[in-house]
Design an enzyme around this catalytic site. Structure first.
Site, PDB file in Angstrom:
ATOM      1  CD  GLU A  83      71.844  50.260  -7.989  1.00 11.44           C
ATOM      2  OE1 GLU A  83      70.974  51.132  -7.813  1.00 11.44           O
ATOM      3  OE2 GLU A  83      72.560  49.827  -7.074  1.00 11.44           O
ATOM      4  CB  SER A 343     135.906  35.400 -16.809  1.00 11.99           C
ATOM      5  OG  SER A 343     136.978  35.278 -15.901  1.00 11.99           O
TER       6      SER A 343
END
Length: 680
Positions: A83, A343
């Site tokens: 680029e 419990s």
């Protein structure tokens, strides 16, 4: 004379050039730049900095932060080679590229390359402008020149890494790498790096999930340029061309979604949330949660919480079997939902009782029908074992002994201990009763894991935390070190579920009233794990017991956490490790603090009519019954003998009339009981 004129012309030219340059500089400096502070996706990261979950920005795009130092250098080399290979040298606009693009356009009769630098592309992406129009190109040049004056090259490069389009709602290199390759862009293959360079040039037409052939062709061009520029060699390029282009987008990570939502809601301004979660463990346990409910109907739900009890850090938090709107109500975080603990509070009761001198693991305690005022609890199996050791009473989860201990302690003592442990219990009435010992209270899975973590830490609580930067103060002591160790030793002796390893994991199961909640919570020398199973809407799950459904998941969770358990600490020096016969006399058998004022266990008691009752006088008299005691029995009405020396436990008393009367019974040993009733 001629020479003087040339000097004047040259000076004037230089002056005009300087003036033009100054005007040009002023024009560039006056450029109004688009906002440079981008909205980034909120990220939730695990303890190692890996992505647990990310959120899209306001417009629904994925845009994740990525500094240049965190991307594969090969990608950056390919990007600049393809680029803008003079990116580090030019000032935003590359005259060579512009001239080359103009000559190519004249020679070919159409635009071959745009001559845009990376900085110009960033300018276009910031303003979401066009690429081909002359006016748009000039605007990009001006913005690019201004950007170069205000930002460093790395800052401009970072903007590109964040803004480069990759098709659909993917924006930025990191979002594309995660979506197309399922990984961070730290390490990319040449094929992957080339594809990420190629897509932004035409993101919609080169999306590999929709146009794999065009994506592959564009990738090949990038690879060819990379070879020409010496970034990779021809052999690497050929190998890269053979690598398949990804045909589908992969989902973004969504681990610990409930906790991630909570982190985001608590600190909405933060862009990154660093949690204590272990991403690998979280993934394993989320899979375990799915397996745990598979084939068990459409409404059964599960939650799993894992913590390091030494530090208090939460390592995994699974709020449901699936983060989705289904019959299981998967969006609800069941680690924070109020449920009945069944419990699982019993270990705390026993630890408090040991501290209060009410018992010892070897102390004998009665498991038989008892009434506590109007409260008459029963064992879940409706059976009674008689006199047993407290160790057995806890391991077998008997209800009567633990209620007796809670009665001796007082429910307020139990509530106070829960609050010291950092729990926030919720009661159905104004104040707690004895039923709290059997689960008559609302708690969360996080509450229970924190309680068991305190027991595992020798009785001192350390609040659980899930943020890495959280300041976690040392908590209070809940029970003594000795009592905590004794309870842990008892729980470690509990038999494992069928098929699970016998590894002395200290754990306790629980089942709430109506089978609405099934629990299993356990710990070893380092970690504590809590498992809850049930329905999110609170409806019963017929036949579901903690020992049957939750305990196997608990053992599997520990198995996925580590290969073997960490050893429990040794008994504190002051621990009394003796059999029942060697205990001090008061500890050999449990007696409540009010036992001295209570009748002997086998003393006679009027079992009918009950005290305060209103009973009907039959033609044959008033029926009475006696329990306990030694025959023969003598019955009195208002102190007057009515039946004398009867061996029967039932009798019909002849009454002079109706009204209030005090009935008394005396056994052969002179022990007595009485009630007052109203006869009509």
């Amino acid at each position: 004379m001629m020479r003087a004129r040339w000097i004047i012309v040259l000076a004037a030219g230089l002056w005009l050039a300087a003036l033009g340059r100054d005007r040009f500089d002023a024009w560039i400096d006056a450029t109004v730049l688009p906002p440079l502070a981008l909205e980034m996706s909120v990220e939730v990261l695990d303890r190692d900095g890996d992505l647990l979950r990310a959120y899209t920005v306001a417009d629904g795009r994925w845009r994740l932060a990525l500094p240049p130092a965190k991307v594969d250098p090969l990608y950056l080399k390919m990007l600049l080679a393809y680029e803008d290979k003079r990116f580090r040298a030019h000032s935003g606009v590359d005259p060579r590229s512009v001239l080359r693009a103009a000559l190519q356009a004249v020679w070919n009769g159409h635009v071959v390359s745009g001559g845009s630098t990376l900085t110009m592309q960033v300018a276009r992406l910031l303003e979401e402008g066009t690429t081909g129009e002359v006016g748009g190109k000039l605007r990009q040049m001006r913005v690019a020149l201004a950007l170069e004056r205000r930002l460093s090259k790395d800052q401009i490069l970072q903007l590109y890494l964040h803004l480069a389009p990759f098709g659909g709602n993917l924006e930025g290199v990191r979002a594309a790498s995660i979506s197309y390759f399922g990984k961070e862009p730290y390490r990319l293959t040449p094929a992957e790096a080339a594809l990420l360079v190629a897509i932004p040039q035409s993101p919609e037409s080169r999306r590999p999930d929709r146009a794999a052939d065009r994506a592959e062709a564009a990738r090949s061009r990038v690879l060819a340029r990379a070879v020409a520029e010496g970034v990779i060699d021809a052999e690497e390029a050929e190998a890269a061309k053979r690598e398949a282009v990804p045909g589908l987008r992969k989902p973004f990570p969504a681990l610990a979604p409930h906790l991630a939502d909570r982190a985001k809601a608590e600190e909405p301004q933060a862009v990154a949330h660093h949690l204590t979660i272990d991403g690998g463990l979280q993934k394993k346990l989320e899979l375990l949660a799915q397996e745990a409910v598979a084939g068990r109907g459409e409404r059964l739900q599960v939650a799993i919480l894992v913590a390091d009890h030494a530090s208090g850090e939460i390592l995994a938090s699974v709020g449901s079997a699936g983060y989705q709107a289904d019959l299981r109500q998967g969006f609800v975080d069941m680690t924070t939902a109020l449920r009945s603990p069944g419990s699982t509070l019993k270990p705390l009761v026993y630890a408090l009782a040991f501290d209060e001198g009410l018992g010892h693991p070897e102390t004998m305690i009665d498991d038989k029908p008892m009434s506590f005022g109007t409260y008459a609890p029963q064992n879940f199996d409706k059976l009674y074992l008689g006199t047993i050791r407290m160790r057995e009473a806890l391991q077998l989860s008997r209800n009567i002994p633990v209620v007796a201990l809670t009665d001796a302690l007082g429910p307020a003592k139990l509530v106070s201990a829960m609050e010291k442990a950092g729990m926030k219990p919720v009661f159905p009435g104004d104040k707690p009763g004895l039923a709290i010992a059997l689960g008559g209270v609302g708690v969360t899975l996080a509450d229970m894991v924190q309680l068991y973590a305190a027991i595992a830490r020798g009785g001192v609580v350390r609040p659980l935390s899930w943020r890495q930067d959280a300041e976690v103060p040392e908590g209070q002591r809940v029970v003594s070190e000795v009592a905590a160790w004794e309870v842990g030793d008892i729980l470690a002796g509990l038999a494992p579920p069928p098929g699970a390893p016998s590894n002395r994991l200290a754990y306790k199961t629980g089942t709430s009233y109506g089978h609405r909640d099934a629990w299993a919570i356990g710990f070893d020398g380092k970690h504590v794990v809590g498992v809850w199973m049930g329905r999110a809407d609170g409806t019963p799950v017929p036949g579901a017991f903690g020992a049957d459904v939750a305990a196997p998941v608990l053992f599997q969770a520990f198995n996925r956490l580590k290969g073997k358990l960490d050893r429990q600490p040794p008994a504190p020096k002051s621990t009394l490790l003796v059999a029942n016969a060697d205990l001090p006399q008061p500890l050999q058998r449990f007696r409540s603090r009010s036992a001295v004022f209570e009748a002997a266990a086998d003393a006679p008691a009027v079992s009918f009519p009950p005290d305060g009752a209103e009973v009907e006088l039959l033609a044959s008299g008033l029926k009475v019954k006696v329990a306990g005691g030694t025959a023969p029995f003598t019955w009195l009405a208002d102190g007057v003998p009515v039946v004398v020396a009867s061996d029967a436990r039932e009798a019909m008393l002849a009454m002079p009339g109706t009204g209030f009367v005090t009935l008394s019974v005396i056994d052969a040993e002179g022990r007595s009981d009485r009630v007052q009733v109203r006869v009509r």
